[in-house]
Design a protein around this motif. Structure first.
Motif, PDB file in Angstrom:
ATOM      1  N   MET A  59       0.844  -1.164   0.000  1.00  0.00           N
ATOM      2  CA  MET A  59       0.000   0.000   0.000  1.00  0.00           C
ATOM      3  C   MET A  59       0.897   1.238   0.000  1.00  0.00           C
ATOM      4  O   MET A  59       1.724   1.410   0.880  1.00  0.00           O
ATOM      5  N   THR A  60       0.704   2.078  -0.969  1.00  0.00           N
ATOM      6  CA  THR A  60       1.571   3.236  -1.118  1.00  0.00           C
ATOM      7  C   THR A  60       0.945   4.472  -0.471  1.00  0.00           C
ATOM      8  O   THR A  60      -0.220   4.452  -0.049  1.00  0.00           O
ATOM      9  N   ILE A  61       1.721   5.521  -0.457  1.00  0.00           N
ATOM     10  CA  ILE A  61       1.238   6.795   0.073  1.00  0.00           C
ATOM     11  C   ILE A  61       0.060   7.306  -0.756  1.00  0.00           C
ATOM     12  O   ILE A  61      -0.886   7.890  -0.224  1.00  0.00           O
ATOM     13  N   ASP A  62       0.107   7.072  -2.064  1.00  0.00           N
ATOM     14  CA  ASP A  62      -0.987   7.505  -2.934  1.00  0.00           C
ATOM     15  C   ASP A  62      -2.296   6.796  -2.591  1.00  0.00           C
ATOM     16  O   ASP A  62      -3.371   7.402  -2.641  1.00  0.00           O
ATOM     17  N   ASP A  63      -2.206   5.506  -2.256  1.00  0.00           N
ATOM     18  CA  ASP A  63      -3.409   4.764  -1.868  1.00  0.00           C
ATOM     19  C   ASP A  63      -4.008   5.322  -0.572  1.00  0.00           C
ATOM     20  O   ASP A  63      -5.226   5.504  -0.463  1.00  0.00           O
ATOM     21  N   VAL A  64      -3.140   5.586   0.386  1.00  0.00           N
ATOM     22  CA  VAL A  64      -3.602   6.131   1.667  1.00  0.00           C
ATOM     23  C   VAL A  64      -4.223   7.504   1.458  1.00  0.00           C
ATOM     24  O   VAL A  64      -5.283   7.826   2.017  1.00  0.00           O
ATOM     25  N   THR A  65      -3.584   8.320   0.629  1.00  0.00           N
ATOM     26  CA  THR A  65      -4.110   9.652   0.340  1.00  0.00           C
ATOM     27  C   THR A  65      -5.459   9.569  -0.357  1.00  0.00           C
ATOM     28  O   THR A  65      -6.377  10.342  -0.050  1.00  0.00           O
ATOM     29  N   ALA A  66      -5.612   8.637  -1.293  1.00  0.00           N
ATOM     30  CA  ALA A  66      -6.882   8.480  -2.005  1.00  0.00           C
ATOM     31  C   ALA A  66      -7.987   8.018  -1.061  1.00  0.00           C
ATOM     32  O   ALA A  66      -9.129   8.507  -1.136  1.00  0.00           O
ATOM     33  N   ILE A  67      -7.676   7.103  -0.156  1.00  0.00           N
ATOM     34  CA  ILE A  67      -8.663   6.632   0.817  1.00  0.00           C
ATOM     35  C   ILE A  67      -9.077   7.767   1.750  1.00  0.00           C
ATOM     36  O   ILE A  67     -10.266   7.989   2.002  1.00  0.00           O
ATOM     37  N   ALA A  68      -8.093   8.507   2.268  1.00  0.00           N
ATOM     38  CA  ALA A  68      -8.393   9.611   3.179  1.00  0.00           C
ATOM     39  C   ALA A  68      -9.183  10.711   2.469  1.00  0.00           C
ATOM     40  O   ALA A  68     -10.134  11.269   3.027  1.00  0.00           O
ATOM     41  N   GLU A 104     -21.940   2.985  -0.194  1.00  0.00           N
ATOM     42  CA  GLU A 104     -21.221   2.920  -1.468  1.00  0.00           C
ATOM     43  C   GLU A 104     -19.728   3.124  -1.277  1.00  0.00           C
ATOM     44  O   GLU A 104     -18.916   2.439  -1.900  1.00  0.00           O
ATOM     45  N   TYR A 105     -19.357   4.063  -0.408  1.00  0.00           N
ATOM     46  CA  TYR A 105     -17.936   4.299  -0.155  1.00  0.00           C
ATOM     47  C   TYR A 105     -17.292   3.072   0.500  1.00  0.00           C
ATOM     48  O   TYR A 105     -16.212   2.635   0.089  1.00  0.00           O
ATOM     49  N   MET A 106     -17.954   2.506   1.493  1.00  0.00           N
ATOM     50  CA  MET A 106     -17.399   1.332   2.170  1.00  0.00           C
ATOM     51  C   MET A 106     -17.366   0.116   1.257  1.00  0.00           C
ATOM     52  O   MET A 106     -16.422  -0.671   1.302  1.00  0.00           O
ATOM     53  N   THR A 107     -18.372  -0.039   0.410  1.00  0.00           N
ATOM     54  CA  THR A 107     -18.376  -1.146  -0.543  1.00  0.00           C
ATOM     55  C   THR A 107     -17.200  -1.015  -1.505  1.00  0.00           C
ATOM     56  O   THR A 107     -16.537  -2.003  -1.826  1.00  0.00           O
ATOM     57  N   GLY A 108     -16.947   0.205  -1.959  1.00  0.00           N
ATOM     58  CA  GLY A 108     -15.788   0.438  -2.827  1.00  0.00           C
ATOM     59  C   GLY A 108     -14.472   0.100  -2.144  1.00  0.00           C
ATOM     60  O   GLY A 108     -13.557  -0.450  -2.762  1.00  0.00           O
ATOM     61  N   LEU A 109     -14.376   0.416  -0.852  1.00  0.00           N
ATOM     62  CA  LEU A 109     -13.158   0.064  -0.113  1.00  0.00           C
ATOM     63  C   LEU A 109     -12.996  -1.446   0.019  1.00  0.00           C
ATOM     64  O   LEU A 109     -11.899  -1.981  -0.169  1.00  0.00           O
ATOM     65  N   TRP A 110     -14.083  -2.143   0.342  1.00  0.00           N
ATOM     66  CA  TRP A 110     -13.984  -3.592   0.510  1.00  0.00           C
ATOM     67  C   TRP A 110     -13.752  -4.305  -0.815  1.00  0.00           C
ATOM     68  O   TRP A 110     -13.076  -5.345  -0.846  1.00  0.00           O
ATOM     69  N   GLU A 111     -14.303  -3.777  -1.915  1.00  0.00           N
ATOM     70  CA  GLU A 111     -14.076  -4.410  -3.212  1.00  0.00           C
ATOM     71  C   GLU A 111     -12.627  -4.304  -3.647  1.00  0.00           C
ATOM     72  O   GLU A 111     -12.106  -5.185  -4.323  1.00  0.00           O
ATOM     73  N   TYR A 125      -5.095  -3.164  -1.742  1.00  0.00           N
ATOM     74  CA  TYR A 125      -4.444  -2.448  -0.655  1.00  0.00           C
ATOM     75  C   TYR A 125      -3.512  -3.331   0.179  1.00  0.00           C
ATOM     76  O   TYR A 125      -2.611  -2.799   0.836  1.00  0.00           O
ATOM     77  N   ILE A 126      -3.691  -4.642   0.179  1.00  0.00           N
ATOM     78  CA  ILE A 126      -2.861  -5.491   1.034  1.00  0.00           C
ATOM     79  C   ILE A 126      -1.626  -6.021   0.320  1.00  0.00           C
ATOM     80  O   ILE A 126      -0.882  -6.795   0.894  1.00  0.00           O
ATOM     81  N   ARG A 127      -1.412  -5.603  -0.907  1.00  0.00           N
ATOM     82  CA  ARG A 127      -0.205  -6.055  -1.613  1.00  0.00           C
ATOM     83  C   ARG A 127       1.048  -5.592  -0.948  1.00  0.00           C
ATOM     84  O   ARG A 127       1.223  -4.588  -0.405  1.00  0.00           O
TER      85      ARG A 127
END
Length: 89
Positions: free
Chosen positions: A1-10, A75-82, A87-89
């Motif tokens: 999980m990169t900084i970009d992923d964390v930034t996009a989630i936040a 919808e936001y949480m479903t997108g995160l779980w999908e 994210y766990i790579r």
């Protein structure tokens, strides 16, 4: 999980929070302004007068828009779980 992923989630989480909270806050602001103008015009200096109309307005807003707000959050949480496997790579 990169900084970009964390930034996009936040960023997505903050946008969802703002999108869900904005209608309730705007209604509360408008009702408070209307009651404040009423108090100024009638020279009523009661501090607790704004409480009941604001609570009723927020309650009605949540009744009317609660379904939409819940769907937006789901919808936001479903997108995160999908995309959890990304994210766990």
């Amino acid at each position: 999980m990169t900084i970009d992923d964390v930034t996009a989630i936040a960023s997505g989480a903050l946008f969802t929070i703002i999108k869900c909270a904005a209608p309730v806050l705007l209604i509360s602001l408008c009702v408070g302004l209307i009651v404040s103008i009423f108090q100024t015009v009638t020279s009523i200096q009661e501090q607790t007068l704004t409480f009941v109309p604001k609570v009723l307005a927020i309650f009605l807003t949540l009744i009317l828009l609660g379904h939409w707000m819940l769907n937006t959050m789901v919808e936001y949480m479903t997108g995160l779980w999908e995309s959890f496997s990304i994210y766990i790579r």
